[in-house]
Design a protein around this motif. Structure first.
Motif, short mmCIF file in Angstrom:
data_model
loop_
_atom_site.label_atom_id
_atom_site.label_comp_id
_atom_site.label_asym_id
_atom_site.label_seq_id
_atom_site.Cartn_x
_atom_site.Cartn_y
_atom_site.Cartn_z
N GLU A 43 0.83 -1.20 0.00
CA GLU A 43 0.00 0.00 0.00
C GLU A 43 0.87 1.26 0.00
O GLU A 43 0.54 2.25 -0.65
N GLU A 101 3.84 1.44 -1.33
CA GLU A 101 4.39 1.53 -2.69
C GLU A 101 3.35 2.06 -3.67
O GLU A 101 3.66 2.85 -4.56
N ILE A 102 2.11 1.64 -3.50
CA ILE A 102 1.03 2.15 -4.35
C ILE A 102 0.90 3.66 -4.16
O ILE A 102 0.77 4.40 -5.14
N ALA A 103 0.95 4.14 -2.93
CA ALA A 103 0.86 5.58 -2.67
C ALA A 103 2.03 6.31 -3.31
O ALA A 103 1.85 7.40 -3.88
N ARG A 104 3.22 5.73 -3.26
CA ARG A 104 4.40 6.35 -3.86
C ARG A 104 4.26 6.44 -5.38
O ARG A 104 4.56 7.47 -5.99
N VAL A 105 3.75 5.39 -5.99
CA VAL A 105 3.56 5.38 -7.45
C VAL A 105 2.48 6.38 -7.85
O VAL A 105 2.64 7.11 -8.83
N LYS A 106 1.39 6.44 -7.09
CA LYS A 106 0.32 7.41 -7.40
C LYS A 106 0.85 8.84 -7.29
O LYS A 106 0.49 9.70 -8.10
N ALA A 107 1.69 9.11 -6.29
CA ALA A 107 2.27 10.45 -6.15
C ALA A 107 3.17 10.77 -7.34
O ALA A 107 3.16 11.91 -7.84
N LYS A 108 3.92 9.80 -7.82
CA LYS A 108 4.78 10.00 -8.98
C LYS A 108 3.94 10.28 -10.22
O LYS A 108 4.27 11.17 -11.02
N ILE A 109 2.85 9.55 -10.39
CA ILE A 109 1.96 9.78 -11.53
C ILE A 109 1.38 11.18 -11.46
O ILE A 109 1.35 11.91 -12.46
N GLU A 110 0.91 11.59 -10.28
CA GLU A 110 0.32 12.91 -10.12
C GLU A 110 1.35 14.00 -10.43
O GLU A 110 1.04 14.98 -11.11
#
Length: 65
Positions: free
Chosen positions: A39, A41-50
């Motif tokens: 979870e 890592e998912i938050a980190r990836v979503k932040a990178k996408i944003e």
């Protein structure tokens, strides 16, 4: 989507290895810890996408005529 489609040339990719790992030997506590890490890592990836989307929008606005 199958991970082989995402990483066809990377059989040793950590993500590919992660999803193929046998979960049977893990305890409930270990599984909960794994979920928490994933979870995060998912938050980190979503932040990178944003950040990438915002950067692109800023660049588009700057160079738009």
């Amino acid at each position: 989507m199958d991970l082989d489609e995402l990483f066809p040339d990377k059989p040793g990719d950590p993500l590919t290895l992660l999803v193929k790992q046998d979960l049977d030997p893990l305890s409930v506590e270990e599984l909960h810890a794994r979920i928490a890490i994933l979870e995060g890592e998912i938050a980190r990836v979503k932040a990178k996408i944003e950040a990438a989307v915002n950067h692109r929008a800023s660049a588009d606005a700057l160079f738009k005529k």
